[in-house]
Design an enzyme around this catalytic site. Structure first.
Site, PDB file in Angstrom:
ATOM      1  N   ALA A  37       0.817  -1.208   0.000  1.00 41.22           N
ATOM      2  CA  ALA A  37       0.000   0.000   0.000  1.00 41.22           C
ATOM      3  C   ALA A  37       0.858   1.268   0.000  1.00 41.22           C
ATOM      4  O   ALA A  37       0.502   2.261  -0.633  1.00 41.22           O
ATOM      5  CB  ALA A  37      -0.945  -0.006   1.201  1.00 41.22           C
ATOM      6  N   THR A  38       1.987   1.244   0.688  1.00 41.44           N
ATOM      7  CA  THR A  38       2.842   2.435   0.717  1.00 41.44           C
ATOM      8  C   THR A  38       3.240   2.833  -0.702  1.00 41.44           C
ATOM      9  O   THR A  38       3.143   4.003  -1.090  1.00 41.44           O
ATOM     10  CB  THR A  38       4.099   2.176   1.571  1.00 41.44           C
ATOM     11  OG1 THR A  38       3.680   1.809   2.893  1.00 41.44           O
ATOM     12  CG2 THR A  38       4.992   3.401   1.638  1.00 41.44           C
ATOM     13  N   ASN A  64      -6.481   2.587  10.547  1.00 40.99           N
ATOM     14  CA  ASN A  64      -5.697   1.481  11.072  1.00 40.99           C
ATOM     15  C   ASN A  64      -5.594   1.486  12.597  1.00 40.99           C
ATOM     16  O   ASN A  64      -5.408   0.454  13.214  1.00 40.99           O
ATOM     17  CB  ASN A  64      -4.301   1.483  10.451  1.00 40.99           C
ATOM     18  CG  ASN A  64      -3.662   2.852  10.444  1.00 40.99           C
ATOM     19  OD1 ASN A  64      -4.231   3.811   9.927  1.00 40.99           O
ATOM     20  ND2 ASN A  64      -2.487   2.962  11.028  1.00 40.99           N
ATOM     21  N   GLN A  95      -6.973  -1.249   5.337  1.00 39.09           N
ATOM     22  CA  GLN A  95      -7.567  -1.941   6.491  1.00 39.09           C
ATOM     23  C   GLN A  95      -8.955  -2.488   6.195  1.00 39.09           C
ATOM     24  O   GLN A  95      -9.383  -3.458   6.819  1.00 39.09           O
ATOM     25  CB  GLN A  95      -7.643  -0.996   7.697  1.00 39.09           C
ATOM     26  CG  GLN A  95      -6.304  -0.667   8.324  1.00 39.09           C
ATOM     27  CD  GLN A  95      -5.634  -1.865   8.996  1.00 39.09           C
ATOM     28  OE1 GLN A  95      -6.273  -2.832   9.385  1.00 39.09           O
ATOM     29  NE2 GLN A  95      -4.317  -1.790   9.123  1.00 39.09           N
ATOM     30  N   ALA A 152      -1.511  -7.076   0.703  1.00 41.72           N
ATOM     31  CA  ALA A 152      -1.809  -8.481   1.014  1.00 41.72           C
ATOM     32  C   ALA A 152      -1.513  -8.858   2.463  1.00 41.72           C
ATOM     33  O   ALA A 152      -2.197  -9.695   3.037  1.00 41.72           O
ATOM     34  CB  ALA A 152      -1.018  -9.397   0.068  1.00 41.72           C
ATOM     35  N   THR A 189       9.814  -7.096 -13.241  1.00 39.76           N
ATOM     36  CA  THR A 189       9.278  -8.454 -13.352  1.00 39.76           C
ATOM     37  C   THR A 189       8.271  -8.695 -12.239  1.00 39.76           C
ATOM     38  O   THR A 189       8.527  -8.371 -11.078  1.00 39.76           O
ATOM     39  CB  THR A 189      10.430  -9.479 -13.248  1.00 39.76           C
ATOM     40  OG1 THR A 189      11.365  -9.176 -14.285  1.00 39.76           O
ATOM     41  CG2 THR A 189       9.921 -10.899 -13.402  1.00 39.76           C
ATOM     42  N   CYS A 245       4.239   1.792  12.378  1.00 46.75           N
ATOM     43  CA  CYS A 245       5.254   2.554  11.659  1.00 46.75           C
ATOM     44  C   CYS A 245       5.844   3.639  12.550  1.00 46.75           C
ATOM     45  O   CYS A 245       6.906   4.170  12.274  1.00 46.75           O
ATOM     46  CB  CYS A 245       4.642   3.182  10.420  1.00 46.75           C
ATOM     47  SG  CYS A 245       3.508   2.064   9.614  1.00 46.75           S
TER      48      CYS A 245
HETATM   49  C1  LIG Z   1      -0.466  -1.051   6.688  1.00 46.43           C
HETATM   50  C2  LIG Z   1      -1.076   0.145   6.100  1.00 46.43           C
HETATM   51  C3  LIG Z   1      -0.428   0.844   5.070  1.00 46.43           C
HETATM   52  C4  LIG Z   1       0.928   0.434   4.550  1.00 46.43           C
HETATM   53  O1  LIG Z   1       0.818  -0.769   3.855  1.00 46.43           O
HETATM   54  P1  LIG Z   1       2.120  -1.569   3.350  1.00 46.43           P
HETATM   55  O2  LIG Z   1       1.577  -2.595   2.434  1.00 46.43           O
HETATM   56  O3  LIG Z   1       2.721  -2.153   4.583  1.00 46.43           O
HETATM   57  O4  LIG Z   1       3.016  -0.610   2.672  1.00 46.43           O
HETATM   58  C5  LIG Z   1      -1.062   1.955   4.545  1.00 46.43           C
HETATM   59  N1  LIG Z   1      -2.256   2.344   4.994  1.00 46.43           N
HETATM   60  C6  LIG Z   1      -2.918   1.700   5.976  1.00 46.43           C
HETATM   61  C7  LIG Z   1      -4.249   2.179   6.420  1.00 46.43           C
HETATM   62  C8  LIG Z   1      -2.342   0.578   6.560  1.00 46.43           C
HETATM   63  O5  LIG Z   1      -2.984  -0.059   7.535  1.00 46.43           O
END
Ligand SMILES: *Cc1c(COP(=O)(O)O)cnc(C)c1O
Length: 389
Positions: free
Chosen positions: A73-74, A153, A181, A202, A241, A326
């Site tokens: 997600a980041t 989160n 989330q 994931a 890839t 984080c």
């Molecule tokens: C965990 C989280 C992220 C970051 O996701 P990653 O896949 O670890 O980079 C971003 N936003 C929310 C709301 C999260 O809970």
């Protein structure tokens, strides 16, 4: 001592064994490069990817062409913000978001602000819900993007995504949601919710780490400049890839969520409600955030007369957190709770419990008892508690 109990499932989750099973062949026999269109090895890898795309699209109600894979997600959020910026979508324009977003959004936004992008932060009320009047007032023809997460989160609070996207669209803006989330925990479909862009990952849903994705609505105004360029994979939006074992695992994890979300959500919310009632029987305890519109697995609660750090050291066998993993390296109070109007002291006396698929009811009861005993002991040790009103 008993075995450790993991209740930090909003930080990350263990891989479901059914997910791992499905991934394993893609490390050895089915190791091909999905872009090798000339031979069987490539086709088999591509088939694995296509099946994952179908499962993901099924879960969120999109088409398979509208989803790209990233490392998580980041990366997806960075791609949205920087990709739109570099496509000049933000020229003389503003972005609207909130201070309670994940740092994966707030930090890249700081970079864009240095480049001159204007950002308006919509406040949340003390239950964590976005102030929709403020959003409506802030929106104008210069708003290029509204970025509001689906579920928080730290508190699990779920925003009114449909209303927010409608307001955004009325002003001619795009709407992006970080659904990391919410994805796989609550049912939703991207089309009826008016979502233009959506990030997910994931490892929050019993899939592997290092794989996530971005849904992109197929309409024309969305131009995203790829941030990782090279071989031109995934329509040039994200080269490199493809991580087929990860993608296959993400697909399987999504399929399992689709099949089990309803039952699992019901059980988790019952366990969470038990935990909430049990801990609220402690004097001077308060739930943080809206209790109705909330993820079924999440509880954020605070106890006066102690600091969360003290509590963690009393119950080393129970894995809970003080909010965003984080930020755990620096013991700063949670920015989410502070923006909901909590004092620094209140934020620092808050804990987050995230129930997950691998937990048992026995573990919930055990953890609830241990947390309650430790909190009561710490409160008794506090001279201010003895002297209270
Ligand atoms: C965990 C989280 C992220 C970051 O996701 P990653 O896949 O670890 O980079 C971003 N936003 C929310 C709301 C999260 O809970």
């Amino acid at each position: 001592m008993s075995n450790p109990i993991y209740l930090d499932n909003n930080s990350t989750t263990p891989v479901d064994s059914r997910v791992l099973e499905e991934m394993l062949p893609y490390f050895k026999e089915k190791f091909g490069n999905a872009s090798s269109h000339q031979h069987r090895f490539g086709w088999i890898a591509e088939d694995g990817m296509n099946q994952a795309l179908e499962r993901i699209s099924e879960l969120i109600g999109s088409s398979v062409e509208d989803f790209i894979f990233t490392s998580g997600a980041t990366e997806s959020i960075n791609l949205v913000l920087k990709g739109l910026y570099q496509s000049s979508v933000f020229e003389n324009q503003q972005i609207i978001t909130s201070h309670t977003e994940h740092s994966a959004l707030l930090e890249p936004l700081e970079e864009l602000k240095l480049k001159g992008v204007k950002v308006h932060y919509v406040p949340v009320d003390k239950s964590g819900l976005l102030d929709l009047n403020n959003l409506e007032e802030a929106l104008n023809h210069k708003t290029a993007l509204v970025a509001i997460m689906m579920a928080n989160n730290e508190t699990g609070v779920i925003q009114s995504i449909s209303e927010i996207s409608q307001l955004a669209h009325k002003a001619g803006s795009l709407f992006f949601t970080d659904a990391t989330q919410a994805y796989g925990k609550i049912p939703f479909q991207v089309r009826p919710l008016g979502i233009d862009l959506m990030a997910c990952s994931a490892h929050k849903i019993y899939g592997p780490k290092g794989i996530g994705g971005l849904y992109i609505h197929p309409h024309s105004p969305i131009k995203l400049k790829g941030q990782i360029t090279g071989g031109g994979q995934q329509n040039n939006i994200r080269s490199g890839t493809l991580n087929i074992p990860g993608i296959v695992g993400f697909g399987k994890a999504s399929e399992l969520c689709q099949a089990e979300m309803k039952t699992e959500g019901t059980i988790h919310s019952q366990w969470r409600d038990w935990m909430e009632a049990h801990l609220l029987s402690i004097p001077y305890s308060h739930v943080n955030g809206k209790t109705q519109e909330r993820l079924p697995n999440t509880l954020n609660i605070r106890f006066d007369y102690l600091r969360a750090e003290q509590l963690f050291s009393k119950i080393p066998e129970i894995a809970i957190s003080s909010g965003s993993a984080c930020n755990s390296a620096n013991p700063e109070p949670s920015h989410v709770l502070m923006n909901m109007g909590l004092s620094e002291k209140q934020a620092k006396s808050s804990i987050r419990i995230g129930i997950g698929r691998m937990n048992t009811y026995q573990e919930i009861l055990e953890a609830g008892d241990q947390i309650k005993k430790a909190v009561e002991r710490l409160q008794m040790e506090n001279p201010l508690f003895k002297k209270r009103g």
